[in-house]
Design an enzyme around this catalytic site. Sequence first.
Site, PDB file in Angstrom:
ATOM      1  N   LYS A   1       0.753  -1.415   0.067  1.00  0.00           N
ATOM      2  CA  LYS A   1      -0.172   0.059   0.125  1.00  0.00           C
ATOM      3  C   LYS A   1       0.946   1.280  -0.060  1.00  0.00           C
ATOM      4  O   LYS A   1       0.562   2.288  -0.580  1.00  0.00           O
ATOM      5  CB  LYS A   1      -1.085  -0.138   1.112  1.00  0.00           C
ATOM      6  CG  LYS A   1      -2.139  -0.898   1.001  1.00  0.00           C
ATOM      7  CD  LYS A   1      -3.135  -0.445   1.811  1.00  0.00           C
ATOM      8  CE  LYS A   1      -4.398  -1.632   1.559  1.00  0.00           C
ATOM      9  NZ  LYS A   1      -5.631  -1.568   2.361  1.00  0.00           N
TER      10      LYS A   1
ATOM     11  N   LYS B   1      -3.376 -12.034  -7.401  1.00  0.00           N
ATOM     12  CA  LYS B   1      -4.337 -12.447  -6.754  1.00  0.00           C
ATOM     13  C   LYS B   1      -5.568 -11.470  -7.103  1.00  0.00           C
ATOM     14  O   LYS B   1      -5.351 -10.337  -7.587  1.00  0.00           O
ATOM     15  CB  LYS B   1      -4.392 -12.405  -5.075  1.00  0.00           C
ATOM     16  CG  LYS B   1      -4.521 -10.940  -4.514  1.00  0.00           C
ATOM     17  CD  LYS B   1      -4.642 -10.940  -3.019  1.00  0.00           C
ATOM     18  CE  LYS B   1      -4.737  -9.379  -2.824  1.00  0.00           C
ATOM     19  NZ  LYS B   1      -4.512  -8.959  -1.784  1.00  0.00           N
TER      20      LYS B   1
ATOM     21  N   LYS C   1      -9.429  -5.713  -6.782  1.00  0.00           N
ATOM     22  CA  LYS C   1     -10.081  -4.384  -7.481  1.00  0.00           C
ATOM     23  C   LYS C   1      -9.118  -3.568  -8.102  1.00  0.00           C
ATOM     24  O   LYS C   1      -9.414  -2.860  -9.015  1.00  0.00           O
ATOM     25  CB  LYS C   1     -11.156  -3.620  -6.543  1.00  0.00           C
ATOM     26  CG  LYS C   1     -12.598  -4.151  -6.770  1.00  0.00           C
ATOM     27  CD  LYS C   1     -13.527  -3.303  -6.081  1.00  0.00           C
ATOM     28  CE  LYS C   1     -12.658  -3.124  -4.393  1.00  0.00           C
ATOM     29  NZ  LYS C   1     -13.488  -3.199  -3.302  1.00  0.00           N
TER      30      LYS C   1
END
Length: 324
Positions: A112, A193, A196
């Site tokens: 992130k 994986k 979104k």
Amino acid sequence: MKNIIFSGMQPTGALHLGNYLGALKQWVELQDKYPCIFCVVDYHAITIPYQPKEMEKRIAELALDFLAAGLDPDKSIIFVQSQVPQCTELAWIFNTITPLGELERMTQFKEKSAQHKQNVNAGLFTYPVLQAADILLYKANLVPVGEDQVQHIELARDIARKFNSTFAKIFPEPKPLLTKTPRVMSLADPSKKMSKSLGEKHYIALTDSEATIRAKVKSAVTDTSGGSKAPGVENLFTIIESLDQDGITGELRSQQKKGTLKYSDLKDTTANVIISHLRPFQTRRAELAADRSKVGEILIEGASKARQIAAKTIAEVRDKIGVR
Ligand code: AMP
Ligand code: TRP
């Protein structure tokens, strides 16, 4: 020891099949076996850039997803994290016993902070400490999540141990509970994986229309290497199987062994299974969306029950750490 289930999801937009097969579907099943607490973790969601005006709607949308999937307020506590202030209070206390080095190892933090270079904030760094507080505030010991969360649950276990050995043994050591599909892969790039952030064609949203689902599955990457166990092919098989349709894959599996499997047949079956499984979800979701005040009431009621448990734990914690 009594088993207690806790899990949460961030209100960051539409859920996808990975969220469902890795976590939510199992939550629904666990409700009949254990006391369960499920949470919309809005304080986690503000660690990345977001639109304040949209937050309330996102929370309501996620709560709708929970209920439409089958979470039942008569069986489980369903609530919004920020409605229980004891959680951030416990997170602060846990911050003081969490080694920096442990937080620096967290894969999700590394990912992130690379994605949001302009906003690498302290909240993003201590995110797993807030997650540990979520779980331990309710003394939960089983945490149903996808594989990407295992590292965070292990940290929660370390924090519980550290608290227990430093102050007093009051917390269970939580463990992750994985499904047989703990890591659903992207349709368009089966080496990653499903998520979104990769973009539309990589995931199936639980609210996608029939036509969209067919189109996305049709264009899924199957076999680029010529190998019989290509990751894209296995991903489609496991999606069908984890939607409780193992029976259907028997014939396709035997064709696969013989080398006669047509990927177009596998894709048609995958799309049909997904569509028929999501149809009741989508119908229930539309019905619930027509009565949003009911959803609001469920969350208020859930928060009130959660606060009662939280108040007891935080009183005990404050007593043990000498802050009364
Ligand atoms: P997220 O939306 O990434 O915060 O994830 C919510 C829940 O879904 C967590 O328990 C994740 O571990 C799980 N999850 C997310 N993506 C996947 C995936 N591709 N496969 C399996 N589980 C997933
Ligand atoms: N970090 C989790 C995710 O990204 C969400 C979460 C927050 C959570 N608190 C939790 C999951 C407590 C399980 C238990 O999906």
